[in-house]
Structure formats: structure tokens, C-alpha cells
Design a protein around this motif. Structure first.
Motif, mmCIF file in Angstrom:
data_model
loop_
_atom_site.group_PDB
_atom_site.id
_atom_site.type_symbol
_atom_site.label_atom_id
_atom_site.label_comp_id
_atom_site.label_asym_id
_atom_site.label_seq_id
_atom_site.Cartn_x
_atom_site.Cartn_y
_atom_site.Cartn_z
ATOM 1 N N ILE A 61 0.830 -1.202 0.000
ATOM 2 C CA ILE A 61 0.000 0.000 0.000
ATOM 3 C C ILE A 61 0.865 1.253 0.000
ATOM 4 O O ILE A 61 0.641 2.185 -0.790
ATOM 5 C CB ILE A 61 -0.962 -0.001 1.206
ATOM 6 C CG1 ILE A 61 -2.046 -1.058 1.020
ATOM 7 C CG2 ILE A 61 -1.588 1.379 1.417
ATOM 8 C CD1 ILE A 61 -2.823 -1.367 2.297
ATOM 9 N N VAL A 62 1.855 1.297 0.876
ATOM 10 C CA VAL A 62 2.711 2.488 0.955
ATOM 11 C C VAL A 62 3.511 2.652 -0.341
ATOM 12 O O VAL A 62 3.704 3.773 -0.820
ATOM 13 C CB VAL A 62 3.615 2.443 2.208
ATOM 14 C CG1 VAL A 62 4.588 3.599 2.223
ATOM 15 C CG2 VAL A 62 2.767 2.461 3.464
ATOM 16 N N GLU A 63 3.949 1.562 -0.930
ATOM 17 C CA GLU A 63 4.662 1.644 -2.204
ATOM 18 C C GLU A 63 3.745 2.194 -3.303
ATOM 19 O O GLU A 63 4.168 3.022 -4.128
ATOM 20 C CB GLU A 63 5.216 0.280 -2.608
ATOM 21 C CG GLU A 63 6.078 0.305 -3.853
ATOM 22 C CD GLU A 63 7.355 1.118 -3.711
ATOM 23 O OE1 GLU A 63 7.571 2.010 -4.570
ATOM 24 O OE2 GLU A 63 8.127 0.891 -2.777
ATOM 25 N N LEU A 64 2.501 1.758 -3.332
ATOM 26 C CA LEU A 64 1.552 2.290 -4.317
ATOM 27 C C LEU A 64 1.282 3.776 -4.080
ATOM 28 O O LEU A 64 1.217 4.560 -5.039
ATOM 29 C CB LEU A 64 0.243 1.495 -4.275
ATOM 30 C CG LEU A 64 0.307 0.080 -4.851
ATOM 31 C CD1 LEU A 64 -0.958 -0.697 -4.499
ATOM 32 C CD2 LEU A 64 0.504 0.121 -6.361
ATOM 33 N N LEU A 65 1.136 4.169 -2.828
ATOM 34 C CA LEU A 65 0.935 5.589 -2.526
ATOM 35 C C LEU A 65 2.164 6.407 -2.920
ATOM 36 O O LEU A 65 2.031 7.523 -3.451
ATOM 37 C CB LEU A 65 0.614 5.779 -1.041
ATOM 38 C CG LEU A 65 -0.768 5.283 -0.610
ATOM 39 C CD1 LEU A 65 -0.902 5.337 0.910
ATOM 40 C CD2 LEU A 65 -1.863 6.087 -1.285
ATOM 41 N N ASN A 66 3.349 5.875 -2.684
ATOM 42 C CA ASN A 66 4.578 6.548 -3.089
ATOM 43 C C ASN A 66 4.598 6.746 -4.602
ATOM 44 O O ASN A 66 4.945 7.828 -5.088
ATOM 45 C CB ASN A 66 5.789 5.738 -2.633
ATOM 46 C CG ASN A 66 7.098 6.344 -3.083
ATOM 47 O OD1 ASN A 66 7.388 7.498 -2.802
ATOM 48 N ND2 ASN A 66 7.893 5.567 -3.803
#
Length: 114
Positions: A61-66
């Protein structure tokens, strides 16, 4: 109902984009596969599966948001901009901290079993 179904289509399109264009996302997917295989091989407990699953979800999730933040920054600031660079750096730092957290949880769960 069509909007609801289209929402899934767009979400999978976004994951496909991230997979195709972001090396770090692919690295995290490989780590995900490794953690799942290791979990089955080492017969981790249901509680441990909860932690591993939560870590996998958080990192992805954090990678996608990044990725989304980087795309947005590039859109609104195509040239070099110091503040745009800070935004990207902070976003990348969020991924790094999440990945470190996941690595620590994985080590706590897997190392004693190895």
C-alpha cells in the motif's frame, strides 16, 4: 453497479501500472512471495500469519501511494523543484520505514524457526 465494477477495473489497472513501471514494487512482490512460501514451509501460526499479512499489505500500500505521489509531483512540477524533491524524498522514506518494520517483524517470526 457499473461504477462499482469499474472501480475494480481501475484498481487492477493501477496495480498493473505499478508492476510494469516500478522496480521497487516488483521487488516487494518478490519479497511477498518469499514470505508466503516461507510461512507455509515453516508452518507459522495463525497469529504470525496475521502479522505477515499485515506487513505485506502495508508495504504494498505504501509503495503504491509513493508511486502515486511521485506521478502527481511530476505532473505538477515537471522541472526541477527543491520542494518537489523533498516531497518525493519523504514519500520514499515512508516506504523505507514500512519495509524496515516488515523486515523486523519477519525476522522475529522466521529466524527462530530457521
Amino acid at each position: 453497479m457499473r461504477k462499482f465494477i469499474n472501480g475494480f477495473k481501475y484498481a487492477f489497472k493501477g496495480m498493473g501500472y505499478a508492476t510494469a513501471t516500478q522496480l521497487n514494487f516488483r521487488v516487494h512482490l518478490v519479497a511477498t512471495l518469499l514470505a508466503i512460501v516461507l510461512g507455509f514451509y515453516l508452518h507459522i501460526s495463525p497469529a504470525e500469519w496475521c502479522w505477515i499479512t499485515a506487513c505485506i499489505a502495508l508495504v504494498l500500500i505504501v509503495e503504491l501511494l509513493n508511486t502515486a505521489i511521485e506521478i502527481l509531483v511530476d505532473l505538477v512540477s515537471p522541472g526541477w523543484n527543491e520542494k518537489a524533491g523533498h516531497i518525493k524524498d519523504v514519500s520514499a522514506a515512508a516506504v523505507l520505514l514500512t519495509a524496515i518494520f516488515a523486515l523486523i517483524v519477519g525476522a522475529i517470526i522466521f529466524i527462530p524457526k530457521l
